[in-house]
Design a protein around this motif. Sequence first.
Motif, PDB file in Angstrom:
ATOM      1  N   GLY A   1      14.217  96.706 -93.507  1.00 25.14           N
ATOM      2  CA  GLY A   1      13.596  96.938 -92.118  1.00 25.14           C
ATOM      3  C   GLY A   1      12.822  95.938 -91.275  1.00 25.14           C
ATOM      4  N   VAL A   2      12.535  94.923 -92.230  1.00 26.46           N
ATOM      5  CA  VAL A   2      11.326  93.796 -91.660  1.00 26.46           C
ATOM      6  C   VAL A   2      12.128  92.531 -91.376  1.00 26.46           C
ATOM      7  CG1 VAL A   2       9.490  94.886 -92.879  1.00 26.46           C
ATOM      8  CG2 VAL A   2      10.652  93.100 -93.905  1.00 26.46           C
ATOM      9  N   GLU A   3      13.286  92.695 -91.720  1.00 24.77           N
ATOM     10  CA  GLU A   3      14.277  91.178 -91.620  1.00 24.77           C
ATOM     11  C   GLU A   3      14.787  90.892 -90.119  1.00 24.77           C
ATOM     12  OE1 GLU A   3      14.879  89.286 -94.027  1.00 24.77           O
ATOM     13  OE2 GLU A   3      13.555  90.682 -95.259  1.00 24.77           O
ATOM     14  N   LEU A   4      15.224  91.811 -89.570  1.00 28.74           N
ATOM     15  CA  LEU A   4      15.704  91.544 -88.262  1.00 28.74           C
ATOM     16  C   LEU A   4      14.885  90.760 -87.276  1.00 28.74           C
ATOM     17  CD1 LEU A   4      18.310  91.641 -86.427  1.00 28.74           C
ATOM     18  CD2 LEU A   4      17.525  93.913 -85.685  1.00 28.74           C
ATOM     19  N   GLY A   5      13.673  91.393 -86.981  1.00 25.28           N
ATOM     20  CA  GLY A   5      12.703  91.021 -86.158  1.00 25.28           C
ATOM     21  C   GLY A   5      12.421  89.421 -86.673  1.00 25.28           C
ATOM     22  N   LYS A   6      12.218  89.189 -88.269  1.00 28.61           N
ATOM     23  CA  LYS A   6      11.929  87.672 -88.509  1.00 28.61           C
ATOM     24  C   LYS A   6      13.195  87.012 -88.105  1.00 28.61           C
ATOM     25  CE  LYS A   6       9.809  89.093 -92.773  1.00 28.61           C
ATOM     26  NZ  LYS A   6       9.559  88.949 -94.346  1.00 28.61           N
ATOM     27  N   ILE A   7      14.291  87.185 -88.064  1.00 23.66           N
ATOM     28  CA  ILE A   7      15.721  86.537 -87.748  1.00 23.66           C
ATOM     29  C   ILE A   7      15.491  86.107 -86.415  1.00 23.66           C
ATOM     30  CG2 ILE A   7      17.982  86.623 -87.765  1.00 23.66           C
ATOM     31  CD1 ILE A   7      17.943  88.073 -90.244  1.00 23.66           C
ATOM     32  N   LEU A   8      15.288  87.079 -85.551  1.00 22.04           N
ATOM     33  CA  LEU A   8      15.312  86.974 -84.135  1.00 22.04           C
ATOM     34  C   LEU A   8      14.191  86.046 -83.674  1.00 22.04           C
ATOM     35  CD1 LEU A   8      16.456  90.457 -82.731  1.00 22.04           C
ATOM     36  CD2 LEU A   8      17.815  88.501 -83.193  1.00 22.04           C
TER      37      LEU A   8
ATOM     38  N   ARG B   1      12.926  83.254 -84.999  1.00 20.15           N
ATOM     39  CA  ARG B   1      13.152  81.918 -85.114  1.00 20.15           C
ATOM     40  C   ARG B   1      13.629  81.260 -83.730  1.00 20.15           C
ATOM     41  NH1 ARG B   1      16.162  82.804 -90.269  1.00 20.15           N
ATOM     42  NH2 ARG B   1      14.569  83.958 -91.370  1.00 20.15           N
ATOM     43  N   PRO B   2      14.786  81.716 -83.219  1.00 16.22           N
ATOM     44  CA  PRO B   2      15.432  80.829 -82.040  1.00 16.22           C
ATOM     45  C   PRO B   2      14.298  81.229 -80.973  1.00 16.22           C
ATOM     46  CG  PRO B   2      16.726  82.874 -82.696  1.00 16.22           C
ATOM     47  CD  PRO B   2      15.824  82.608 -83.838  1.00 16.22           C
ATOM     48  N   ILE B   3      13.736  82.380 -80.963  1.00 21.78           N
ATOM     49  CA  ILE B   3      12.844  82.682 -79.569  1.00 21.78           C
ATOM     50  C   ILE B   3      11.791  81.696 -79.930  1.00 21.78           C
ATOM     51  CG2 ILE B   3      11.158  84.308 -78.589  1.00 21.78           C
ATOM     52  CD1 ILE B   3      13.051  86.639 -79.377  1.00 21.78           C
ATOM     53  N   GLU B   4      11.125  81.577 -80.846  1.00 18.91           N
ATOM     54  CA  GLU B   4      10.090  80.363 -81.147  1.00 18.91           C
ATOM     55  C   GLU B   4      10.549  79.097 -80.427  1.00 18.91           C
ATOM     56  OE1 GLU B   4       8.621  79.692 -85.013  1.00 18.91           O
ATOM     57  OE2 GLU B   4       7.305  78.076 -84.303  1.00 18.91           O
ATOM     58  N   ALA B   5      11.932  78.572 -81.084  1.00 18.20           N
ATOM     59  CA  ALA B   5      12.330  77.345 -80.375  1.00 18.20           C
ATOM     60  C   ALA B   5      12.493  77.415 -79.007  1.00 18.20           C
ATOM     61  CB  ALA B   5      13.638  77.207 -81.129  1.00 18.20           C
ATOM     62  N   GLU B   6      13.020  78.542 -78.244  1.00 20.49           N
ATOM     63  CA  GLU B   6      13.014  78.307 -76.870  1.00 20.49           C
ATOM     64  C   GLU B   6      11.690  78.444 -76.171  1.00 20.49           C
ATOM     65  OE1 GLU B   6      15.592  82.154 -76.239  1.00 20.49           O
ATOM     66  OE2 GLU B   6      16.850  81.542 -77.931  1.00 20.49           O
ATOM     67  N   LEU B   7      10.810  79.169 -76.771  1.00 19.40           N
ATOM     68  CA  LEU B   7       9.327  79.029 -76.182  1.00 19.40           C
ATOM     69  C   LEU B   7       9.021  77.474 -76.171  1.00 19.40           C
ATOM     70  CD1 LEU B   7       7.598  82.195 -78.032  1.00 19.40           C
ATOM     71  CD2 LEU B   7       8.463  81.762 -75.216  1.00 19.40           C
ATOM     72  N   THR B   8       9.438  76.813 -77.146  1.00 16.37           N
ATOM     73  CA  THR B   8       8.771  75.437 -77.178  1.00 16.37           C
ATOM     74  C   THR B   8       9.838  74.190 -76.715  1.00 16.37           C
ATOM     75  OG1 THR B   8       9.365  75.531 -79.605  1.00 16.37           O
ATOM     76  CG2 THR B   8       7.081  75.946 -79.020  1.00 16.37           C
ATOM     77  N   GLY B   9      10.746  74.778 -76.016  1.00 13.68           N
ATOM     78  CA  GLY B   9      11.622  73.700 -75.332  1.00 13.68           C
ATOM     79  C   GLY B   9      12.886  73.686 -75.474  1.00 13.68           C
TER      80      GLY B   9
ATOM     81  N   GLU C   1      16.902  75.162 -75.295  1.00 13.55           N
ATOM     82  CA  GLU C   1      17.625  75.743 -74.180  1.00 13.55           C
ATOM     83  C   GLU C   1      17.493  77.289 -74.434  1.00 13.55           C
ATOM     84  OE1 GLU C   1      22.094  75.903 -72.286  1.00 13.55           O
ATOM     85  OE2 GLU C   1      21.072  73.877 -73.216  1.00 13.55           O
ATOM     86  N   ALA C   2      17.222  78.287 -73.374  1.00 15.60           N
ATOM     87  CA  ALA C   2      17.444  79.645 -73.527  1.00 15.60           C
ATOM     88  C   ALA C   2      18.694  80.167 -74.253  1.00 15.60           C
ATOM     89  CB  ALA C   2      17.041  80.168 -72.243  1.00 15.60           C
ATOM     90  N   GLY C   3      18.658  81.035 -75.037  1.00 12.13           N
ATOM     91  CA  GLY C   3      19.712  81.591 -75.844  1.00 12.13           C
ATOM     92  C   GLY C   3      20.219  82.805 -75.289  1.00 12.13           C
ATOM     93  N   PRO C   4      21.187  83.417 -75.522  1.00 11.00           N
ATOM     94  CA  PRO C   4      21.423  84.842 -75.059  1.00 11.00           C
ATOM     95  C   PRO C   4      20.601  85.807 -75.463  1.00 11.00           C
ATOM     96  CG  PRO C   4      23.097  84.293 -76.915  1.00 11.00           C
ATOM     97  CD  PRO C   4      21.958  83.208 -76.770  1.00 11.00           C
ATOM     98  N   HIS C   5      20.016  86.578 -74.383  1.00 11.25           N
ATOM     99  CA  HIS C   5      19.175  87.660 -74.876  1.00 11.25           C
ATOM    100  C   HIS C   5      19.311  88.804 -73.735  1.00 11.25           C
ATOM    101  CE1 HIS C   5      16.658  85.495 -77.542  1.00 11.25           C
ATOM    102  NE2 HIS C   5      16.649  84.393 -76.532  1.00 11.25           N
TER     103      HIS C   5
END
Length: 573
Positions: free
Chosen positions: A531-538, A540-548, A550-554
């Motif tokens: 149960g702790v996995e999904l948030g960790k996976i999501l 990663r791309p959010i961190e990349a989007e926060l730091t420049g 391109e925004a992904g599908p959310h």
Amino acid sequence: MIDTRHALYLQSPGDFRASSSCNESVPRMPTNLHAWNALLQHHDAIRDHQMADWFAENGAERVRQFSLEAAGLYLDYSKNRITPQTMQLLLQLADEAGVPARRDAMFAGEHINATEDRAALHVALRATAGAGFKVDGVPVMPCIQNVLVRMRAFSEAVRSGAWTGTTGERITDVVNIGIGGSDLGPKMVCRALSHLAHDDGHSGPRMHFVSNVDGTELAESLERLDPRRTLMIVCSKTFTTLETMANAHSARQWYLDNGVAENQLARHFVAVSTNVDAVRAFGIDPANMFEFWDWIGGRFSLWSSVGLSIALAVGFNAFADLLAGGRAMDEHFRTAPLERNMPVVLGMLGIWYRNFFNLPTSCMAPYSTSLELFPAFLQQLEMESNGKTVQLNGRRVRTHTSPVVWGTAGTNGQHAYFQKIHQGSQIVPVDFVAPLVPPRELPGHHAKLLANCFAQAEALMRGRSAEELRAAGMTDELRIAHMVFEGNRPSNTLLMEDLTPHVLGALIALYEHRTFVQGVVWNINSFDQWGVELGKILARPIEAELTGAEAGPHDASTATLIARARGVLARNG
Ligand code: F6P
């Protein structure tokens, strides 16, 4: 018979169907067990009885019947909504659910952590050198002893001043960088035993624990520290955990920025991990790594090299006493008959309230500032272990599992949330834990502390009726209505004489085994944490989007949150 009182919890009839991955060789549902259904009927029969009446009938006998001693702990469980028949049925349930067999399988090193195909053999960590524990046929005690010998040598070298920083100065501060099980357990124990920090005649280093990736925590710790006198323990089972690795890299940079060269870092960094390759890749010499193994779950790991911070803070002998206390409770759990078995009794009382009274939370109230971190430790232990909805056989559990666990040290809780526990609309079972001798005493304080602990349990049980208030002279009926305590609210009280490492070890092992017992009854795997996995996976791309990137599908909500944060992060560089 289907337990219809929990029907709302099931999302659809499909919840009952086996999934394609379902293992039909383990077909049982806890709610199908004979004792479960007997308990449902028994609950209907006794749920309105008043504990106070049972005490009035023969309180002394009740306390004799419903109390236990093991490994330096005294458990009074008489203030529960139980009769001898309740306990007989609960223990029958434990038996039918296979608690003794699963316990024996755990001690035998079987792969009871089925979803990760691993043993869960933390009990071997606190066994004596000659014990015969094996994993996959291989004896594990030699490896455990080898690490313990290294932990002793290292902790004694640091505490005596023989291990110095790179400029030859004594280590005065140790920072444990870790999170979850690599933080909560050792932090809780270091806090609980801080009164022993100088017991071996050495001046132990000050311990600091940094877990959160919020840079505030590490930055505030480092502000107070001198790099020449500071040692870091990077503590991570996987050595990949985002928070821990981010903090470890920032800590390394702090040394470099403060005059400690790359080739001098070896005196200031040690690792605790199962992952030697990642430790090497980070730049820590495996010679400075303290190993543990994948058959130790993170939340059960404080007994392993994860306890290095404990040995550094209070000395290795105290750490060994902690192990001995855990071992004493293991022996009790392994050998005591179910009706005298403290982890089984405590576990089944938890099942009684969670599944038959349908109570969603339980409170841990240590009446000891030294144990103030015990509730946080217990939160991970119980909720990461048993916060699950899928049985070992792949089917959905048909009843509730882990309650929400919460609490703080007494008496503080009394002045915050005990109002709800006494008069709130939902009953909250409470575990009171109290050392009879305080680790540190100021004249008169401890009697006040204990008096409050015992008074809370008494008040919860007996309540206060309108008649009592009228008899005491009150006439304002509106006021009386507000001042009535329903009572009949359950609690356990666990006492120990001194808060020694030994009894603390027994206390921790007690709750580990209690958690395991409940997991067995619910037929879930208490040793994984998918149960702790999904948030960790999501993340990663959010961190990349926060730091420049391109925004992904959310979804629209998440996309808006990212956009708002991105703007501010960009402005702040
Ligand atoms: O995210 C949960 C978890 O995996 C816990 O189970 C574990 O105790 C914690 O993270 C830390 O993991 P590690 O010791 O591998 O850094």
